[in-house]
Design a protein around this motif. Structure first.
Motif, PDB file in Angstrom:
ATOM      1  N   PRO A 177       0.896  -1.193  -0.068  1.00  0.00           N
ATOM      2  CA  PRO A 177       0.050   0.150   0.048  1.00  0.00           C
ATOM      3  C   PRO A 177       0.866   1.305  -0.246  1.00  0.00           C
ATOM      4  CG  PRO A 177      -0.814  -1.567   1.707  1.00  0.00           C
ATOM      5  CD  PRO A 177       0.441  -2.035   1.212  1.00  0.00           C
ATOM      6  N   LYS A 178       0.644   2.315  -0.736  1.00  0.00           N
ATOM      7  CA  LYS A 178       1.124   3.458  -0.724  1.00  0.00           C
ATOM      8  C   LYS A 178       1.378   4.118   0.681  1.00  0.00           C
ATOM      9  CE  LYS A 178       0.665   5.229  -5.500  1.00  0.00           C
ATOM     10  NZ  LYS A 178      -0.020   5.971  -6.191  1.00  0.00           N
TER      11      LYS A 178
ATOM     12  N   GLN B 250      -6.899  -6.892  -0.530  1.00  0.00           N
ATOM     13  CA  GLN B 250      -7.580  -6.275   0.555  1.00  0.00           C
ATOM     14  C   GLN B 250      -7.011  -6.414   1.920  1.00  0.00           C
ATOM     15  OE1 GLN B 250     -10.042  -4.301  -0.006  1.00  0.00           O
ATOM     16  NE2 GLN B 250     -10.991  -4.779  -1.918  1.00  0.00           N
TER      17      GLN B 250
ATOM     18  N   ARG C  10      -4.792  -3.805   2.359  1.00  0.00           N
ATOM     19  CA  ARG C  10      -5.158  -2.560   2.619  1.00  0.00           C
ATOM     20  C   ARG C  10      -5.604  -2.208   3.962  1.00  0.00           C
ATOM     21  NH1 ARG C  10     -10.583  -1.377  -0.813  1.00  0.00           N
ATOM     22  NH2 ARG C  10      -9.817   0.930  -0.743  1.00  0.00           N
TER      23      ARG C  10
ATOM     24  N   LEU D 130      -5.495  -4.514 -10.062  1.00  0.00           N
ATOM     25  CA  LEU D 130      -5.847  -3.289  -9.211  1.00  0.00           C
ATOM     26  C   LEU D 130      -6.472  -2.166  -9.833  1.00  0.00           C
ATOM     27  CD1 LEU D 130      -2.295  -3.125  -7.465  1.00  0.00           C
ATOM     28  CD2 LEU D 130      -4.366  -3.580  -6.222  1.00  0.00           C
TER      29      LEU D 130
ATOM     30  N   ILE E 138      -8.744   0.344  -7.257  1.00  0.00           N
ATOM     31  CA  ILE E 138      -7.534   0.874  -6.325  1.00  0.00           C
ATOM     32  C   ILE E 138      -6.211   0.960  -6.848  1.00  0.00           C
ATOM     33  CG2 ILE E 138      -9.084  -0.010  -4.418  1.00  0.00           C
ATOM     34  CD1 ILE E 138      -7.526  -2.266  -4.256  1.00  0.00           C
TER      35      ILE E 138
ATOM     36  N   ASP F 164      -4.685   3.424  -7.455  1.00  0.00           N
ATOM     37  CA  ASP F 164      -3.701   4.280  -6.758  1.00  0.00           C
ATOM     38  C   ASP F 164      -3.324   4.140  -5.536  1.00  0.00           C
ATOM     39  OD1 ASP F 164      -6.427   4.679  -6.105  1.00  0.00           O
ATOM     40  OD2 ASP F 164      -6.387   6.893  -6.102  1.00  0.00           O
ATOM     41  N   GLU F 165      -3.752   2.912  -5.041  1.00  0.00           N
ATOM     42  CA  GLU F 165      -3.386   2.827  -3.593  1.00  0.00           C
ATOM     43  C   GLU F 165      -2.205   1.979  -3.158  1.00  0.00           C
ATOM     44  OE1 GLU F 165      -6.824   1.818  -1.180  1.00  0.00           O
ATOM     45  OE2 GLU F 165      -8.332   2.677  -2.541  1.00  0.00           O
ATOM     46  N   PHE F 166      -1.788   1.295  -4.485  1.00  0.00           N
ATOM     47  CA  PHE F 166      -0.593   0.144  -4.239  1.00  0.00           C
ATOM     48  C   PHE F 166       0.408   0.706  -5.154  1.00  0.00           C
ATOM     49  CE2 PHE F 166      -3.901  -2.155  -2.401  1.00  0.00           C
ATOM     50  CZ  PHE F 166      -3.359  -2.997  -1.609  1.00  0.00           C
TER      51      PHE F 166
END
Length: 251
Positions: free
Chosen positions: A111-112, A162, A165, A183, A188, A190-192
């Protein structure tokens, strides 16, 4: 090489091959929502381009999880696997066709905002990871991971992402190409981020189940010859781009 009369019956009725593979592998392979029970993607499309000129049909079936696909290949209940990395265990029950379909780097996805320093495998020690049950990332990494790392196997890669996350695991092991499209499909992307150094880069192969009654040297050679022509022409890259657009557009 020998000739048979045009009206002769083949010794083994192998005009149709039963094929399966990892259903969690877009854009190479995934469940076809329009035709339940089937798999679609760049690899099934490639296989049909190989076999149709040979007069051989393929039924690319969704028979369950990747672990189940490997079990049924071992039993000879399917003829081919549409995409597998090489391990010594799999060599025991599958014949690999050369050349590889493609080569796939596997990344450590995080995760970012929760990135960590990763340069080589020992940097994963003490952290919690997740990936698909029975997934291989090359025999050397598999052996190291079994002895030194904590990686939880789950039935779907969506579950792995998930879990990351919400902080249940620190990272997800998954191929770069498949991770990008999965992704994006999940909304999502932009979340990883994938950490820069891959854990491995492995060839992906078509295989025949050794226990399949359709597994003959002649058929393997004919398929391999066509496979080489299509790989050499760049057709695999074209199909990957085409089916990446199809999969992500479906999301």
């Amino acid at each position: 090489m020998f000739l048979v009369p045009a009206n002769a019956e083949p010794e083994t009725p192998c005009n149709t091959l039963t094929v399966s593979g990892n259903p969690e592998y877009p854009p190479l392979l995934w469940r076809d929502e329009q035709h339940p029970g089937s798999l679609v993607g760049a690899v099934p499309a490639l296989l049909r381009e190989i076999t149709e000129p040979l007069g051989v049909n393929v039924e690319v079936r969704d028979i369950g999880s990747w672990a189940r696909v490997q079990h049924l290949a071992r039993q000879g209940e399917i003829d081919m696997v549409a995409g597998a990395f090489i391990t010594s265990e799999r060599i025991g029950y599958m014949d690999y066709l050369l050349p590889p379909i493609t080569h796939l780097p596997t990344a450590v996805w995080v995760p970012k905002g929760r990135e960590f320093v990763y340069r080589h495998w020992p940097d994963l020690a003490g952290k919690r990871g997740s990936t698909l049950i029975n997934n291989s990332f090359g025999q050397n990494f598999d052996r190291y991971a079994e002895q030194n790392l904590r990686i939880e196997g789950v039935r779907s890669i969506e579950q792995s992402f998930q879990m990351a996350r919400v902080g249940r695991v620190d990272y997800v092991l998954y191929e770069v190409l498949q991770g990008e499209v999965k992704l994006e499909y999940m909304g999502i992307a932009d979340e990883f981020v994938p950490l820069q150094t891959p854990v491995s880069r492995e060839g992906l192969f078509f295989t025949f189940a050794k226990a399949s009654p359709c597994n003959s040297f002649e058929l393997r050679e004919r398929i391999a010859e066509r496979l080489y022509e299509l790989v050499d022409s760049g057709r695999v890259d074209e199909l990957v781009r085409q089916f990446k657009a199809i999969y992500t557009g479906a999301g």
